[in-house]
Design a protein around this motif. Structure first.
Motif, PDB file in Angstrom:
ATOM      1  N   LEU A   1      -4.211  -6.944   0.623  1.00 16.60           N
ATOM      2  CA  LEU A   1      -5.060  -6.378   1.612  1.00 16.60           C
ATOM      3  C   LEU A   1      -6.355  -6.048   1.176  1.00 16.60           C
ATOM      4  CD1 LEU A   1      -2.484  -3.579   2.423  1.00 16.60           C
ATOM      5  CD2 LEU A   1      -2.674  -5.939   3.643  1.00 16.60           C
TER       6      LEU A   1
ATOM      7  N   GLU B   1      -5.676  -7.520   8.948  1.00 15.69           N
ATOM      8  CA  GLU B   1      -6.893  -6.561   9.154  1.00 15.69           C
ATOM      9  C   GLU B   1      -8.184  -7.693   9.194  1.00 15.69           C
ATOM     10  OE1 GLU B   1     -10.001  -3.075   7.713  1.00 15.69           O
ATOM     11  OE2 GLU B   1      -7.693  -3.243   7.005  1.00 15.69           O
TER      12      GLU B   1
ATOM     13  N   ARG C   1     -11.769  -2.797  -1.101  1.00 16.29           N
ATOM     14  CA  ARG C   1     -12.575  -1.651  -0.493  1.00 16.29           C
ATOM     15  C   ARG C   1     -12.272  -0.302  -0.756  1.00 16.29           C
ATOM     16  NH1 ARG C   1     -11.136  -2.109   5.495  1.00 16.29           N
ATOM     17  NH2 ARG C   1      -9.286  -0.767   4.791  1.00 16.29           N
ATOM     18  N   ASP C   2     -10.755  -0.116  -0.933  1.00 19.20           N
ATOM     19  CA  ASP C   2     -10.433   1.612  -1.131  1.00 19.20           C
ATOM     20  C   ASP C   2      -9.923   1.684  -2.568  1.00 19.20           C
ATOM     21  OD1 ASP C   2     -11.067   1.706   1.629  1.00 19.20           O
ATOM     22  OD2 ASP C   2      -9.083   1.079   2.095  1.00 19.20           O
TER      23      ASP C   2
ATOM     24  N   ASP D   1      -7.969  -3.544   1.693  1.00 18.75           N
ATOM     25  CA  ASP D   1      -7.751  -1.957   0.986  1.00 18.75           C
ATOM     26  C   ASP D   1      -7.819  -2.119  -0.386  1.00 18.75           C
ATOM     27  OD1 ASP D   1      -6.348  -2.548   3.514  1.00 18.75           O
ATOM     28  OD2 ASP D   1      -5.933  -0.520   3.501  1.00 18.75           O
ATOM     29  N   ASN D   2      -7.060  -3.178  -1.203  1.00 18.68           N
ATOM     30  CA  ASN D   2      -6.970  -3.246  -2.554  1.00 18.68           C
ATOM     31  C   ASN D   2      -8.561  -3.269  -3.335  1.00 18.68           C
ATOM     32  OD1 ASN D   2      -4.387  -5.388  -1.975  1.00 18.68           O
ATOM     33  ND2 ASN D   2      -4.157  -3.126  -2.542  1.00 18.68           N
TER      34      ASN D   2
ATOM     35  N   ARG E   1       0.918  -1.470  -0.029  1.00 21.71           N
ATOM     36  CA  ARG E   1      -0.096  -0.151  -0.092  1.00 21.71           C
ATOM     37  C   ARG E   1       0.949   1.322  -0.124  1.00 21.71           C
ATOM     38  NH1 ARG E   1      -5.594   1.386   2.476  1.00 21.71           N
ATOM     39  NH2 ARG E   1      -5.655   3.907   1.952  1.00 21.71           N
TER      40      ARG E   1
ATOM     41  N   CYS F   1      -4.007 -10.881   4.798  1.00 19.32           N
ATOM     42  CA  CYS F   1      -4.553  -9.563   5.195  1.00 19.32           C
ATOM     43  C   CYS F   1      -4.960  -9.668   6.623  1.00 19.32           C
ATOM     44  CB  CYS F   1      -6.015  -9.292   4.600  1.00 19.32           C
ATOM     45  SG  CYS F   1      -6.493  -7.736   5.205  1.00 19.32           S
TER      46      CYS F   1
ATOM     47  N   VAL G   1      -6.985   0.765  -3.688  1.00 18.16           N
ATOM     48  CA  VAL G   1      -5.777   1.063  -3.572  1.00 18.16           C
ATOM     49  C   VAL G   1      -5.005  -0.024  -4.430  1.00 18.16           C
ATOM     50  CG1 VAL G   1      -3.733   1.115  -1.916  1.00 18.16           C
ATOM     51  CG2 VAL G   1      -5.973   2.222  -1.267  1.00 18.16           C
TER      52      VAL G   1
END
Length: 293
Positions: free
Chosen positions: A230, A281, A235-236, A232-233, A23, A279, A238
């Motif tokens: 992650l 998280e 959800r966000d 994040d890749n 990230r 991940c 990224v």
């Protein structure tokens, strides 16, 4: 969970990378990424593993150059209590109790422990097996493969009836998930023809990478392997650092798979739990459900 299926998530060692690799913006500080393994108990087919995490064999196979470079670039840690066999023993499960093993792809942190499960039927994609078998030594190391982690019998699959190659994915994932928004372009294979476990083709990161979709009472658990590192890749939106793309089998296919997974994530919020293998998280959140040892 329907039909008595249960899932247990295990962290079998971890590797260390600078945070920015997965990230951008996380800096150079080293971050530990767990080697995730899923233990599934199927009422008809017994215990099933999705990947096998790290194993002492990894250290043995990287003692000498050029394989030593792999261990230097991707340092890993595995305590005795973290080994897959040790964690299974804590659950009163012996290696011979494992009836099936799905190998998402052949990177070392996903297959190192396969040597412990000689009784199991092993599933993988033929592209993964082909690269491990026929690529030269330096090509394998550059892409994160250690041929020494597999036995000669597993490499010569024509002589090993326990190895099953899956190359036909006839189902569209949208239909499996019951979506009415149209095809996702992600294809699946009903592993036991009982609508409980689906192998999903997730090309790009590694040759022949597959995920596993598990049908639960409250929805689905989607084990993504390394289609992204992650949550994040997804959800966000990224993207991983371009340096992380160096080990990709096919960068265009990786981006295409990630794009399709992002659409799937948006269309199935609350119905599907997406779990990338590394991940922390998501694993921490699932601990609250009692799924993580």
């Amino acid at each position: 969970m329907p039909s008595g299926i249960s899932v247990r998530l295990l962290e079998v060692g971890h590797c260390v990378h600078p945070g920015f690799m997965v990230r951008p913006g996380l800096g150079w500080a080293p971050r530990a990424f767990p080697a995730g393994v899923a233990l599934i108990n199927h009422p008809q087919h017994g215990y099933i593993l999705f990947d096998t995490g790290y194993h002492q064999r990894f250290m043995q196979c990287t003692q000498h150059f050029p394989e030593r470079v792999y261990a230097l670039v991707t340092p890993c840690s595995l305590a005795e209590t973290e080994t897959l066999v040790s964690q299974l023993a804590h659950l009163t499960i012996k290696p011979e109790d494992i009836s099936h093993v799905v190998l998402s792809h052949f990177h070392a942190d996903h297959i190192a422990g396969i040597c412990e499960f000689k009784q199991a039927k092993i599933y993988c994609h033929p592209d993964a097996h082909h690269f491990m078998t026929y690529a030269n030594r330096f090509q394998r190391i550059r892409k994160g493969y250690l041929q020494g982690l597999l036995s000669p019998q597993q490499l010569s699959y024509a002589e090993d009836l326990s190895l099953t190659l899956i190359n036909h994915f006839p189902l569209d994932l949208a239909n499996v998930l019951g979506l009415t928004t149209g095809p996702l372009g992600l294809s699946a294979y009903d592993l036991f023809s009982d609508n409980t476990l689906y192998l999903v083709s997730l090309p790009g990161h590694a040759a022949g990478q597959m995920g596993l979709l598990v049908r639960l009472a409250e929805g689905f658990l989607f084990l993504l392997a390394d289609a992204c590192w992650l949550i994040d890749n997804l959800r966000d939106g990224v993207n991983q650092h371009w340096l992380a793309n160096i080990v990709c089998d096919n960068r265009q296919a990786y981006q295409d798979t990630l794009h399709k997974l992002r659409i799937c994530y948006e269309q199935t919020k609350g119905e599907v739990i997406f779990l990338p293998s590394h991940c922390q998280e998501t694993l921490n959140q699932l601990k609250q459900r009692g799924w993580v040892s």
